[in-house]
Write a protein that holds these residues in place. Structure first.
Motif, PDB file in Angstrom:
ATOM      1  N   GLY A  26       0.782  -1.229   0.000  1.00  0.00           N
ATOM      2  CA  GLY A  26       0.000   0.000   0.000  1.00  0.00           C
ATOM      3  C   GLY A  26       0.814   1.279   0.000  1.00  0.00           C
ATOM      4  N   ILE A  27       1.913   1.319   0.739  1.00  0.00           N
ATOM      5  CA  ILE A  27       2.689   2.550   0.888  1.00  0.00           C
ATOM      6  C   ILE A  27       3.179   3.111  -0.444  1.00  0.00           C
ATOM      7  N   PRO A  28       3.736   2.307  -1.357  1.00  0.00           N
ATOM      8  CA  PRO A  28       4.187   2.889  -2.628  1.00  0.00           C
ATOM      9  C   PRO A  28       3.075   3.599  -3.395  1.00  0.00           C
ATOM     10  N   SER A  29       1.867   3.056  -3.375  1.00  0.00           N
ATOM     11  CA  SER A  29       0.755   3.702  -4.068  1.00  0.00           C
ATOM     12  C   SER A  29       0.372   5.013  -3.395  1.00  0.00           C
ATOM     13  N   VAL A  30       0.427   5.032  -2.068  1.00  0.00           N
ATOM     14  CA  VAL A  30       0.110   6.268  -1.345  1.00  0.00           C
ATOM     15  C   VAL A  30       1.167   7.329  -1.624  1.00  0.00           C
ATOM     16  N   VAL A  31       2.433   6.930  -1.591  1.00  0.00           N
ATOM     17  CA  VAL A  31       3.521   7.862  -1.886  1.00  0.00           C
ATOM     18  C   VAL A  31       3.371   8.436  -3.299  1.00  0.00           C
ATOM     19  N   ALA A  32       2.865   7.618  -4.216  1.00  0.00           N
ATOM     20  CA  ALA A  32       2.675   8.064  -5.597  1.00  0.00           C
ATOM     21  C   ALA A  32       1.455   8.953  -5.766  1.00  0.00           C
ATOM     22  N   GLY A  33       0.678   9.141  -4.693  1.00  0.00           N
ATOM     23  CA  GLY A  33      -0.470  10.029  -4.760  1.00  0.00           C
ATOM     24  C   GLY A  33      -1.763   9.379  -5.193  1.00  0.00           C
ATOM     25  N   ARG A  34      -1.808   8.040  -5.294  1.00  0.00           N
ATOM     26  CA  ARG A  34      -3.010   7.342  -5.757  1.00  0.00           C
ATOM     27  C   ARG A  34      -4.006   7.145  -4.616  1.00  0.00           C
ATOM     28  N   ASP A  35      -5.295   7.114  -4.944  1.00  0.00           N
ATOM     29  CA  ASP A  35      -6.309   6.661  -4.003  1.00  0.00           C
ATOM     30  C   ASP A  35      -6.147   5.157  -3.817  1.00  0.00           C
ATOM     31  N   GLY A  43      -5.227  -5.519  12.850  1.00  0.00           N
ATOM     32  CA  GLY A  43      -3.974  -6.008  13.411  1.00  0.00           C
ATOM     33  C   GLY A  43      -2.879  -6.250  12.399  1.00  0.00           C
ATOM     34  N   THR A  44      -3.075  -5.801  11.151  1.00  0.00           N
ATOM     35  CA  THR A  44      -2.072  -6.039  10.112  1.00  0.00           C
ATOM     36  C   THR A  44      -1.230  -4.806   9.803  1.00  0.00           C
ATOM     37  N   GLY A  45      -1.398  -3.729  10.566  1.00  0.00           N
ATOM     38  CA  GLY A  45      -0.547  -2.555  10.381  1.00  0.00           C
ATOM     39  C   GLY A  45      -1.110  -1.509   9.440  1.00  0.00           C
ATOM     40  N   LYS A  46      -2.445  -1.360   9.407  1.00  0.00           N
ATOM     41  CA  LYS A  46      -3.046  -0.398   8.495  1.00  0.00           C
ATOM     42  C   LYS A  46      -2.729   1.043   8.884  1.00  0.00           C
ATOM     43  N   THR A  47      -2.624   1.328  10.181  1.00  0.00           N
ATOM     44  CA  THR A  47      -2.345   2.709  10.600  1.00  0.00           C
ATOM     45  C   THR A  47      -1.021   3.192  10.036  1.00  0.00           C
ATOM     46  N   ALA A  48       0.004   2.367  10.093  1.00  0.00           N
ATOM     47  CA  ALA A  48       1.289   2.753   9.512  1.00  0.00           C
ATOM     48  C   ALA A  48       1.204   2.803   7.991  1.00  0.00           C
ATOM     49  N   ALA A  49       0.367   1.953   7.391  1.00  0.00           N
ATOM     50  CA  ALA A  49       0.248   1.926   5.935  1.00  0.00           C
ATOM     51  C   ALA A  49      -0.247   3.259   5.392  1.00  0.00           C
ATOM     52  N   PHE A  50      -1.178   3.903   6.108  1.00  0.00           N
ATOM     53  CA  PHE A  50      -1.613   5.218   5.639  1.00  0.00           C
ATOM     54  C   PHE A  50      -0.910   6.359   6.368  1.00  0.00           C
ATOM     55  N   GLY A  51      -0.466   6.125   7.607  1.00  0.00           N
ATOM     56  CA  GLY A  51       0.110   7.201   8.396  1.00  0.00           C
ATOM     57  C   GLY A  51       1.503   7.625   7.965  1.00  0.00           C
ATOM     58  N   LEU A  52       2.364   6.670   7.650  1.00  0.00           N
ATOM     59  CA  LEU A  52       3.751   7.002   7.310  1.00  0.00           C
ATOM     60  C   LEU A  52       3.855   7.826   6.023  1.00  0.00           C
ATOM     61  N   PRO A  53       3.226   7.403   4.920  1.00  0.00           N
ATOM     62  CA  PRO A  53       3.306   8.234   3.713  1.00  0.00           C
ATOM     63  C   PRO A  53       2.547   9.549   3.855  1.00  0.00           C
ATOM     64  N   MET A  54       1.449   9.549   4.623  1.00  0.00           N
ATOM     65  CA  MET A  54       0.711  10.791   4.850  1.00  0.00           C
ATOM     66  C   MET A  54       1.586  11.831   5.535  1.00  0.00           C
ATOM     67  N   LEU A  55       2.272  11.423   6.596  1.00  0.00           N
ATOM     68  CA  LEU A  55       3.134  12.354   7.326  1.00  0.00           C
ATOM     69  C   LEU A  55       4.283  12.835   6.447  1.00  0.00           C
ATOM     70  N   THR A  56       4.822  11.954   5.618  1.00  0.00           N
ATOM     71  CA  THR A  56       5.892  12.347   4.707  1.00  0.00           C
ATOM     72  C   THR A  56       5.431  13.459   3.776  1.00  0.00           C
ATOM     73  N   ARG A  57       4.222  13.337   3.249  1.00  0.00           N
ATOM     74  CA  ARG A  57       3.691  14.361   2.345  1.00  0.00           C
ATOM     75  C   ARG A  57       3.415  15.664   3.085  1.00  0.00           C
ATOM     76  N   LEU A  58       2.912  15.562   4.320  1.00  0.00           N
ATOM     77  CA  LEU A  58       2.566  16.770   5.076  1.00  0.00           C
ATOM     78  C   LEU A  58       3.801  17.562   5.502  1.00  0.00           C
ATOM     79  N   ILE A  59       4.887  16.873   5.782  1.00  0.00           N
ATOM     80  CA  ILE A  59       6.115  17.552   6.202  1.00  0.00           C
ATOM     81  C   ILE A  59       6.581  18.539   5.147  1.00  0.00           C
ATOM     82  N   ASN A  60       6.317  18.247   3.890  1.00  0.00           N
ATOM     83  CA  ASN A  60       6.812  19.082   2.795  1.00  0.00           C
ATOM     84  C   ASN A  60       5.993  20.340   2.545  1.00  0.00           C
ATOM     85  N   PHE A  61       4.927  20.567   3.328  1.00  0.00           N
ATOM     86  CA  PHE A  61       4.134  21.787   3.138  1.00  0.00           C
ATOM     87  C   PHE A  61       4.940  23.028   3.488  1.00  0.00           C
ATOM     88  N   GLY A  62       5.714  22.957   4.568  1.00  0.00           N
ATOM     89  CA  GLY A  62       6.614  24.063   4.897  1.00  0.00           C
ATOM     90  C   GLY A  62       5.999  25.228   5.636  1.00  0.00           C
TER      91      GLY A  62
END
Length: 411
Positions: A26-35, A43-62
């Motif tokens: 999931g993470i590569p698709s999120v990083v690429a900007g796809r829905d 229990g399979t780690g969904k929070t990190a699947a959406f949270g890690l790439p989301m935070l990466t994108r938000l950090i770049n707002f500046g």
């Protein structure tokens, strides 16, 4: 995988070094900007699947968000799940400029309005409270470019479809949306069509199937003997955390009091408990101060407590998909777990519906399958009757209480 180095350092310190299947796919698709439409058990780690790439994108707002706005919105069906997500997001984003805030019912709306007046990067909310804040003009979603719907099937199940439709109309059309679910009910297609644009479908397991690490079993027993049978199971695993699911708030509260009287360290969470009571009960359970948590479906959805080793379905759920969510409270993050369902004669229909939804039979580990005539006769408000397992469900000898049987049946 394209995650910001500061976030990588945080998750490495948390021991998250190898991605789970939902994260890896999931993470590569999120990083690429796809829905993304993600189908995976709890229990399979969904929070990190959406949270890690989301935070990466938000950090770049500046720059800081404008007053009353949020750049990312995460919707969750229950207070407990919203709290769990907020805890994880804060841990992932520690040491970065990202600030998150959680809004749920049962807490002061004035305090929430004051905090939102300054704007937040990530808003984690339950749909009902978010609608309240929108109606009070306390939050502005016009700048929300990142949306997550977690446990979307549960939001539909507990009646949030109208709130979700309203929120969808307010959000900008130009946004990235992620929808995660463990099951795929019919209404999910409508929800996906409403929120998602040309999504990438990431299905780690077929919808409705439980994690392979969970050892499942069903024990047939009359309704009146469930309490003593539960006590026997709990006595076999002292010191291990267990969750017990009841169907109603009243029944769950009575069961917790009965177990407490029998000497077990137990707490209960359900809709009649205040937010403070629920949070204190969960804190004591996580800390091991109580070993047993009795809960209803709504109150316990999304709880992430890796140490839970056992799940007991004291009452079978009316909605078959809820069985998968219940037993998903164990065997989290790759651990093993055990789930036992207690089936009274009146619940045979619910058991078969669960097995059809999962496309597999649950192994019988106790009692005897009642014949169709007995199952029909057992239907009633409480399904009272003699034990069908040869009387093996007597109260454990170490339990000193001599409570009348009628009280057990009511519990």
């Amino acid at each position: 995988m394209g995650i910001d180095h500061r976030i990588n350092a945080n998750i490495a310190a948390m021991g998250l070094v190898t991605p789970t299947p939902i994260q890896e796919r999931g993470i590569p698709s999120v990083v690429a900007g796809r829905d993304v439409l993600g189908l995976a058990q709890t229990g399979t780690g969904k929070t990190a699947a959406f949270g890690l790439p989301m935070l990466t994108r938000l950090i770049n707002f500046g720059k800081k968000p404008d007053p009353k706005t949020c750049r990312a919105l995460i919707l969750a069906p229950t207070r407990e799940l919203a709290t769990q997500i907020a805890t994880n997001i804060d841990a992932y984003a520690e040491g970065t400029p990202i600030r998150s805030f959680r809004v749920v019912g049962g807490a002061s709306i004035n305090v929430q309005m004051e905090r939102l007046s300054r704007g937040v990067d990530v808003l984690i909310a339950t749909p009902g409270r978010l609608i309240d804040l929108i109606e009070r003009r306390a939050v502005d979603l016009s700048q929300t470019t990142y949306l997550v719907l977690d446990e979307a099937d549960q939001m539909l199940d507990i009646g949030f479809i109208h709130a979700l439709r309203l929120i969808a109309r307010i959000l900008p059309k130009e946004r990235q949306t992620l929808l995660f679910s463990a099951t795929m009910p019919k209404l999910m297609s409508e929800l996906a069509d409403t929120y998602l644009t040309d999504p990438v479908r990431v299905a780690v397991n077929p919808p409705g199937q439980a994690a392979k690490q969970i050892e499942q079993g069903v024990h047939f027993v009359t309704q009146g003997d469930k309490a003593t049978l539960l006590a026997e199971y709990l006595s076999k695993h002292p010191g291990e955390l267990a969750m017990v699911f009841g169907r109603t708030k009243h029944g769950s509260e009575k069961l917790s009091k009965l177990l407490d009287k029998w000497g077990f360290k137990v707490a209960a969470i359900h809709g009649n408990k205040s937010q403070g009571q629920r949070e204190r009960a969960l804190a004591a359970f996580r800390a091991g101060q109580t070993q047993i948590l009795v809960a209803t479906d709504v109150a316990a959805r999304g709880l992430d407590i890796p140490e839970v080793a056992h799940v007991y379905n004291y009452d079978l759920p009316n909605v078959p998909e809820n069985y998968v969510h219940r037993i998903g409270r164990t065997a989290r993050a790759g651990r093993d777990g055990r789930a036992v369902a207690f089936c009274a004669p009146a619940e045979i229909g619910e058991l078969r519906a669960i097995e059809r939804a999962m496309k597999s039979a649950i192994p019988v580990i106790g009692g005897e399958v009642p014949p169709p005539a007995a199952a029909s006769a057992g239907r009633g408000p409480r399904g009272r009757g003699k034990p069908i397992d040869g009387g093996a469900n007597k109260r454990p000898a170490r339990r000193p209480s001599r409570q009348p049987r009628s009280r057990q049946a009511k519990a």
